[in-house]
Motif scaffolding. Structure first.
Motif, PDB file in Angstrom:
ATOM      1  N   GLY A   1       0.826  -1.197   0.000  1.00  0.00           N
ATOM      2  CA  GLY A   1       0.000   0.000   0.000  1.00  0.00           C
ATOM      3  C   GLY A   1       0.859   1.244   0.000  1.00  0.00           C
ATOM      4  O   GLY A   1       1.967   1.250   0.543  1.00  0.00           O
ATOM      5  N   ILE A   2       0.364   2.302  -0.631  1.00  0.00           N
ATOM      6  CA  ILE A   2       1.146   3.535  -0.697  1.00  0.00           C
ATOM      7  C   ILE A   2       0.323   4.703  -0.150  1.00  0.00           C
ATOM      8  O   ILE A   2      -0.901   4.714  -0.206  1.00  0.00           O
ATOM      9  N   VAL A   3       1.050   5.661   0.409  1.00  0.00           N
ATOM     10  CA  VAL A   3       0.462   6.890   0.911  1.00  0.00           C
ATOM     11  C   VAL A   3       0.989   8.038   0.052  1.00  0.00           C
ATOM     12  O   VAL A   3       2.199   8.244  -0.043  1.00  0.00           O
ATOM     13  N   LEU A   4       0.075   8.746  -0.588  1.00  0.00           N
ATOM     14  CA  LEU A   4       0.428   9.926  -1.368  1.00  0.00           C
ATOM     15  C   LEU A   4      -0.222  11.132  -0.690  1.00  0.00           C
ATOM     16  O   LEU A   4      -1.236  11.663  -1.135  1.00  0.00           O
ATOM     17  N   GLY A   5       0.363  11.506   0.447  1.00  0.00           N
ATOM     18  CA  GLY A   5      -0.111  12.660   1.190  1.00  0.00           C
ATOM     19  C   GLY A   5       0.773  13.843   0.880  1.00  0.00           C
ATOM     20  O   GLY A   5       1.071  14.111  -0.281  1.00  0.00           O
ATOM     21  N   SER A   6       1.231  14.551   1.906  1.00  0.00           N
ATOM     22  CA  SER A   6       2.187  15.630   1.660  1.00  0.00           C
ATOM     23  C   SER A   6       3.477  15.060   1.086  1.00  0.00           C
ATOM     24  O   SER A   6       4.155  15.695   0.289  1.00  0.00           O
ATOM     25  N   GLY A   7       3.817  13.821   1.486  1.00  0.00           N
ATOM     26  CA  GLY A   7       4.973  13.117   0.936  1.00  0.00           C
ATOM     27  C   GLY A   7       4.568  11.745   0.434  1.00  0.00           C
ATOM     28  O   GLY A   7       3.398  11.490   0.136  1.00  0.00           O
TER      29      GLY A   7
ATOM     30  N   GLY B   1       5.930  -8.786  -5.519  1.00  0.00           N
ATOM     31  CA  GLY B   1       4.873  -9.669  -6.009  1.00  0.00           C
ATOM     32  C   GLY B   1       3.499  -9.252  -5.529  1.00  0.00           C
ATOM     33  O   GLY B   1       2.582 -10.081  -5.441  1.00  0.00           O
ATOM     34  N   ALA B   2       3.335  -7.964  -5.208  1.00  0.00           N
ATOM     35  CA  ALA B   2       2.057  -7.471  -4.706  1.00  0.00           C
ATOM     36  C   ALA B   2       0.952  -7.698  -5.728  1.00  0.00           C
ATOM     37  O   ALA B   2       1.121  -7.443  -6.924  1.00  0.00           O
ATOM     38  N   GLY B   3      -0.185  -8.172  -5.243  1.00  0.00           N
ATOM     39  CA  GLY B   3      -1.327  -8.404  -6.121  1.00  0.00           C
ATOM     40  C   GLY B   3      -2.215  -7.200  -6.262  1.00  0.00           C
ATOM     41  O   GLY B   3      -3.059  -7.135  -7.170  1.00  0.00           O
ATOM     42  N   ILE B   4      -2.038  -6.216  -5.368  1.00  0.00           N
ATOM     43  CA  ILE B   4      -2.847  -5.005  -5.407  1.00  0.00           C
ATOM     44  C   ILE B   4      -2.123  -3.922  -4.620  1.00  0.00           C
ATOM     45  O   ILE B   4      -1.341  -4.221  -3.712  1.00  0.00           O
ATOM     46  N   VAL B   5      -2.386  -2.660  -4.988  1.00  0.00           N
ATOM     47  CA  VAL B   5      -1.724  -1.524  -4.350  1.00  0.00           C
ATOM     48  C   VAL B   5      -2.781  -0.485  -3.969  1.00  0.00           C
ATOM     49  O   VAL B   5      -3.129   0.373  -4.786  1.00  0.00           O
ATOM     50  N   PRO B   6      -3.329  -0.548  -2.754  1.00  0.00           N
ATOM     51  CA  PRO B   6      -4.264   0.497  -2.324  1.00  0.00           C
ATOM     52  C   PRO B   6      -3.529   1.797  -2.030  1.00  0.00           C
ATOM     53  O   PRO B   6      -2.392   1.785  -1.564  1.00  0.00           O
ATOM     54  N   VAL B   7      -4.195   2.917  -2.308  1.00  0.00           N
ATOM     55  CA  VAL B   7      -3.591   4.240  -2.169  1.00  0.00           C
ATOM     56  C   VAL B   7      -4.420   5.084  -1.210  1.00  0.00           C
ATOM     57  O   VAL B   7      -5.633   5.222  -1.377  1.00  0.00           O
ATOM     58  N   SER B   8      -3.753   5.667  -0.209  1.00  0.00           N
ATOM     59  CA  SER B   8      -4.412   6.620   0.678  1.00  0.00           C
ATOM     60  C   SER B   8      -3.660   7.934   0.618  1.00  0.00           C
ATOM     61  O   SER B   8      -2.701   8.091  -0.130  1.00  0.00           O
ATOM     62  N   GLY B   9      -4.088   8.905   1.436  1.00  0.00           N
ATOM     63  CA  GLY B   9      -3.485  10.227   1.397  1.00  0.00           C
ATOM     64  C   GLY B   9      -4.305  11.158   0.524  1.00  0.00           C
ATOM     65  O   GLY B   9      -5.235  10.731  -0.178  1.00  0.00           O
ATOM     66  N   GLY B  10      -3.965  12.424   0.550  1.00  0.00           N
ATOM     67  CA  GLY B  10      -4.745  13.422  -0.178  1.00  0.00           C
ATOM     68  C   GLY B  10      -4.886  13.145  -1.659  1.00  0.00           C
ATOM     69  O   GLY B  10      -5.985  13.229  -2.222  1.00  0.00           O
ATOM     70  N   LEU B  11      -3.791  12.782  -2.338  1.00  0.00           N
ATOM     71  CA  LEU B  11      -3.866  12.491  -3.765  1.00  0.00           C
ATOM     72  C   LEU B  11      -4.640  11.202  -4.031  1.00  0.00           C
ATOM     73  O   LEU B  11      -5.209  11.020  -5.103  1.00  0.00           O
ATOM     74  N   GLY B  12      -4.678  10.314  -3.037  1.00  0.00           N
ATOM     75  CA  GLY B  12      -5.435   9.076  -3.189  1.00  0.00           C
ATOM     76  C   GLY B  12      -6.929   9.292  -3.221  1.00  0.00           C
ATOM     77  O   GLY B  12      -7.685   8.372  -3.558  1.00  0.00           O
TER      78      GLY B  12
END
Length: 323
Positions: free
Chosen positions: A138-144, A255-266
Motif C-alpha cells: 500500500g502507498i500513501v500519497l499525502g504531503s509526501g 509480487g504485490a497483487g494489489i496496491v491500495p492508495v491513501s493520502g490526499g492524492l489518493g
C-alpha cells in the motif's frame, strides 16, 4: 474518502482496548468494546515536541479503561522492531525513545506501536480494498510519499522497521521534461533525489512550479488536469512518469497483487486510475484487472489498522490468559 471505524457500535460491553492514530497535528482515538466501538472517536492536538505532554495526553485517553485493556498506536514514524526505538519527523518528541516499552511502563498497560502506513495497508488487506490478496503493498500519497507491505495478514517491518519506505533513497537523477531539466532535489531525510521530493502533494506542487513557474496547490492542479488544461496536463504526465517506474519496480520485487492508495492524492479516483494504467504498462505481470486502487478507509485507515494490531495482540495473549 473518509470513514469512521466500521465495527458495530456498542456501549454495553466492557472496553477491550483503545486505538489511536498519532499524527503531527492531531491524535484521533476510539475505544473498542467486546463487539465493536464502545465510544465515539475523539480528536485532540498532538503535543509533538513535548514528551511529557505527549505522555499525559495518552494517559488521558486511557483514564477510564481497566489496566488489562491495551493501547494500540498508529504513528507517523518508524519503530525499529529489534530495539523498539522510534524515529519521527512529525512527532519529534518520540524520536530516540523505546516508545512501546516506555509508554507501557508509564501507562501501566500494554502499548502496541506500528507505523501509520503499515496500519493503513493492514486495514486494507484485512477488511478493505485489498481483501483476499496475499501480498499487499500500500502507498500513501499525502504531503509526501510512504508505503507499507503486508503478507498473509501480517505487517512486514524489515530491518530497522523501514520496509515499504519507497519514497526515500536516491533514485531520481537529473530529469528532463521538454526544455526543463530538474536536478536531484534535497530531501528532508538527508539524501537527494528521493521520490518524496516530487511524488506527494507537495512534490506535485513543486513539479508544477519547476515546469511552468506557477505556484498552485495540488487540488487545483488535479482539477485543471481533469478539465484538459495543457500546463496541468503536462505536470500530471511528468508526475505519472516519475512515479510509475519506481512503483512498478516495487510491485515486481514484492509480487504485490494489489496496491491500495491513501493520502490526499489518493482521494482523486481519476488520478489513481491514471497511475494504475501507467504502472500496469511497466510491470512484468500482465493483467486487465486494476492494480493501483483507492483506499477503502481513507483518512480512517490509521485507526482501522491500529484496531487490527490490537486484535492480533488479543488473539495472541488469549490462550495464555486462559491458562
Amino acid at each position: 474518502m473518509t470513514s469512521s471505524p466500521e465495527i458495530n457500535t456498542s456501549a454495553t460491553h466492557p472496553p477491550r482496548g483503545i486505538c489511536a492514530d498519532v499524527g503531527g497535528s492531531f491524535i484521533k482515538s476510539v475505544v473498542l468494546g467486546a463487539t465493536g466501538v464502545a465510544a465515539a472517536p475523539q480528536r485532540r492536538p498532538t503535543p509533538a515536541g513535548d514528551w511529557n505532554a505527549f505522555r499525559v495526553a495518552l494517559q488521558s485517553l486511557c483514564a477510564d479503561l481497566p489496566g488489562d485493556a491495551p493501547l494500540a498506536l498508529s504513528i507517523a514514524g518508524i519503530v525499529d522492531p529489534e530495539s523498539g526505538m522510534a524515529l519521527s519527523a512529525n512527532v519529534p518528541c518520540i524520536t530516540g525513545r523505546r516508545l512501546g516499552a516506555e509508554l507501557s511502563q508509564d501507562l501501566g498497560r500494554a502499548v502496541l506501536v506500528a507505523n501509520d502506513a503499515d496500519c493503513m495497508v493492514l486495514a486494507e488487506a484485512m477488511r478493505g480494498a485489498a481483501t483476499g490478496h496475499r501480498v499487499v503493498f500500500g502507498i500513501v500519497l499525502g504531503s509526501g510519499v510512504g508505503g507499507g507491505l503486508v503478507v498473509d495478514g501480517r505487517i512486514v517491518e524489515g530491518a530497522g522497521g523501514i520496509a515499504g519506505e519507497w519514497g526515500h533513497g536516491p533514485i531520481l537523477g537529473a530529469t528532463q521534461f521538454g526544455d526543463v531539466v530538474i536536478p536531484p532535489l534535497a530531501c528532508g531525510c538527508g539524501q537527494s533525489g528521493c521520490l518524496d521530493t516530487l511524488g506527494g502533494a507537495v512534490g506535485l506542487e513543486r513539479l508544477h512550479r519547476l515546469l511552468h513557474g506557477i505556484k498552485c496547490d495540488s487540488r487545483t492542479i488535479c482539477a485543471a488536469w481533469s478539465q484538459g488544461e495543457p500546463q496541468a496536463g503536462a505536470t500530471i504526465a511528468a508526475w505519472l512518469d516519475l512515479l510509475a517506474g519506481p512503483l512498478a519496480m516495487v510491485v515486481n520485487a514484492t509480487g504485490a497483487g494489489i496496491v491500495p492508495v491513501s493520502g490526499g492524492l489518493g482521494n482523486d479516483p481519476a488520478l489513481i486510475e491514471a497511475l494504475d494504467h501507467a504502472v500496469r504498462r511497466r510491470i512484468l505481470r500482465r493483467s486487465r484487472e486494476p492494480l493501483v486502487v483507492p483506499s477503502r478507509f481513507g483518512d480512517a485507515a490509521g485507526l482501522e489498522g491500529a484496531a487490527e494490531v490490537l486484535n492480533t495482540y488479543r488473539q495472541a495473549v488469549r490462550p495464555h490468559a486462559k491458562g
